[in-house]
Design a protein around this motif. Structure first.
Motif, PDB file in Angstrom:
ATOM      1  N   GLU A  57      -4.167   1.560   3.224  1.00 31.32           N
ATOM      2  CA  GLU A  57      -4.861   2.812   2.931  1.00 31.32           C
ATOM      3  C   GLU A  57      -5.979   2.412   1.964  1.00 31.32           C
ATOM      4  OE1 GLU A  57      -6.668   5.945   2.099  1.00 31.32           O
ATOM      5  OE2 GLU A  57      -5.628   5.190   0.329  1.00 31.32           O
ATOM      6  N   PRO A  58      -7.237   2.410   2.412  1.00 28.69           N
ATOM      7  CA  PRO A  58      -8.305   1.790   1.621  1.00 28.69           C
ATOM      8  C   PRO A  58      -8.641   2.487   0.304  1.00 28.69           C
ATOM      9  CG  PRO A  58      -9.208   2.875   3.554  1.00 28.69           C
ATOM     10  CD  PRO A  58      -7.725   2.921   3.700  1.00 28.69           C
ATOM     11  N   VAL A  59      -8.537   3.783   0.230  1.00 30.67           N
ATOM     12  CA  VAL A  59      -8.925   4.480  -1.005  1.00 30.67           C
ATOM     13  C   VAL A  59      -7.977   4.116  -2.149  1.00 30.67           C
ATOM     14  CG1 VAL A  59      -9.266   6.734  -2.093  1.00 30.67           C
ATOM     15  CG2 VAL A  59     -10.053   6.352   0.253  1.00 30.67           C
ATOM     16  N   SER A  60      -6.680   4.172  -1.895  1.00 35.78           N
ATOM     17  CA  SER A  60      -5.694   3.853  -2.929  1.00 35.78           C
ATOM     18  C   SER A  60      -5.399   2.360  -3.016  1.00 35.78           C
ATOM     19  CB  SER A  60      -4.384   4.594  -2.648  1.00 35.78           C
ATOM     20  OG  SER A  60      -3.790   4.101  -1.458  1.00 35.78           O
ATOM     21  N   LYS A  61      -5.824   1.607  -1.997  1.00 36.16           N
ATOM     22  CA  LYS A  61      -5.536   0.178  -1.866  1.00 36.16           C
ATOM     23  C   LYS A  61      -4.035  -0.081  -1.753  1.00 36.16           C
ATOM     24  CE  LYS A  61      -9.786  -1.718  -3.757  1.00 36.16           C
ATOM     25  NZ  LYS A  61     -10.411  -2.647  -4.674  1.00 36.16           N
ATOM     26  N   LYS A  62      -3.295   0.916  -1.291  1.00 37.08           N
ATOM     27  CA  LYS A  62      -1.867   0.722  -1.044  1.00 37.08           C
ATOM     28  C   LYS A  62      -1.700   0.110   0.336  1.00 37.08           C
ATOM     29  CE  LYS A  62      -0.154   4.193  -4.160  1.00 37.08           C
ATOM     30  NZ  LYS A  62       0.604   5.406  -4.355  1.00 37.08           N
ATOM     31  N   TYR A  63      -0.827  -0.860   0.406  1.00 40.53           N
ATOM     32  CA  TYR A  63      -0.632  -1.587   1.657  1.00 40.53           C
ATOM     33  C   TYR A  63       0.859  -1.693   1.978  1.00 40.53           C
ATOM     34  CZ  TYR A  63       0.535  -5.316  -1.556  1.00 40.53           C
ATOM     35  OH  TYR A  63       1.109  -6.057  -2.563  1.00 40.53           O
ATOM     36  N   GLN A  64       1.089  -2.028   3.234  1.00 38.77           N
ATOM     37  CA  GLN A  64       2.457  -2.265   3.691  1.00 38.77           C
ATOM     38  C   GLN A  64       2.438  -3.456   4.638  1.00 38.77           C
ATOM     39  OE1 GLN A  64       4.258   1.220   5.419  1.00 38.77           O
ATOM     40  NE2 GLN A  64       6.118   0.129   5.986  1.00 38.77           N
ATOM     41  N   ILE A  65       3.355  -4.368   4.435  1.00 36.74           N
ATOM     42  CA  ILE A  65       3.520  -5.516   5.318  1.00 36.74           C
ATOM     43  C   ILE A  65       4.495  -5.108   6.414  1.00 36.74           C
ATOM     44  CG2 ILE A  65       4.318  -7.906   5.488  1.00 36.74           C
ATOM     45  CD1 ILE A  65       3.732  -7.950   2.321  1.00 36.74           C
ATOM     46  N   LEU A  66       4.101  -5.309   7.660  1.00 36.45           N
ATOM     47  CA  LEU A  66       4.968  -4.973   8.780  1.00 36.45           C
ATOM     48  C   LEU A  66       5.355  -6.237   9.522  1.00 36.45           C
ATOM     49  CD1 LEU A  66       3.061  -1.863  10.187  1.00 36.45           C
ATOM     50  CD2 LEU A  66       4.991  -1.882   8.607  1.00 36.45           C
ATOM     51  N   ASN A  67       6.648  -6.399   9.757  1.00 36.58           N
ATOM     52  CA  ASN A  67       7.148  -7.505  10.563  1.00 36.58           C
ATOM     53  C   ASN A  67       7.170  -7.063  12.023  1.00 36.58           C
ATOM     54  OD1 ASN A  67       7.886  -9.495   8.472  1.00 36.58           O
ATOM     55  ND2 ASN A  67       9.269  -7.878   7.811  1.00 36.58           N
TER      56      ASN A  67
END
Length: 158
Positions: free
Chosen positions: A147-157
């Motif tokens: 999510e670019p605005v918050s810079k929150k990310y999730q790694i998906l396997n």
């Protein structure tokens, strides 16, 4: 949401899983950091109403057709992209990673090649190597959604 992936290396089984992620997370932009290998994998990543950005990797042999089939959206890296207020640098081999990071010019730097998952925040820059989407080398296939605005990310396997 953005999807960052790299090193898909023609693994169609994993590409089909990525297609599901595109739908599930309502991906708006896809960034591929190189090593598609052959053009026949592109339909899994090129979707209507989703912006696609890519760079060539060292294993991409059919560059002319990859470029043509992607509507010229796969470019030699490093490739600088400006999206609204965001400045992004995308590359395959991380040859310019340190200088780009130290320049503090970018909101995001995406790279691949090493097949190793790396997520690092350096001052205001988020640096992501999503690992390998193919799983051929390490046995672990990963992508990153962001999510670019918050810079929150999730790694998906996969």
């Amino acid at each position: 949401m953005w999807l960052i992936l790299s090193d898909s290396h023609d693994n169609l089984i994993k590409a089909k899983e990525i297609e599901k992620i595109i739908k599930q997370f309502k991906i708006e932009k896809i960034f591929h950091c190189g090593d598609f290998v052959a053009p026949f994998i592109l339909p899994y990543f090129l979707k209507d109403n989703i912006d696609f950005y890519g760079v060539f990797g060292n294993n991409d042999g059919e560059k002319i057709l990859l470029s043509k089939k992607s509507n010229e959206n796969i470019k030699p890296g490093p490739y600088e992209i400006k999206l609204g207020k965001f400045k992004i640098l995308i590359m395959h081999e991380p040859f310019t990673l340190e200088s780009a990071k130290n320049s503090e010019m970018y909101d995001f730097i995406f790279f691949g090649h090493t097949h190793e998952l790396v997520i690092e925040k350096y001052k205001n820059t988020l640096i992501i190597n999503p690992g390998e989407a193919s799983g051929w080398l390490t046995g672990k296939a990963t992508v990153v959604i962001l999510e670019p605005v918050s810079k929150k990310y999730q790694i998906l396997n996969l």
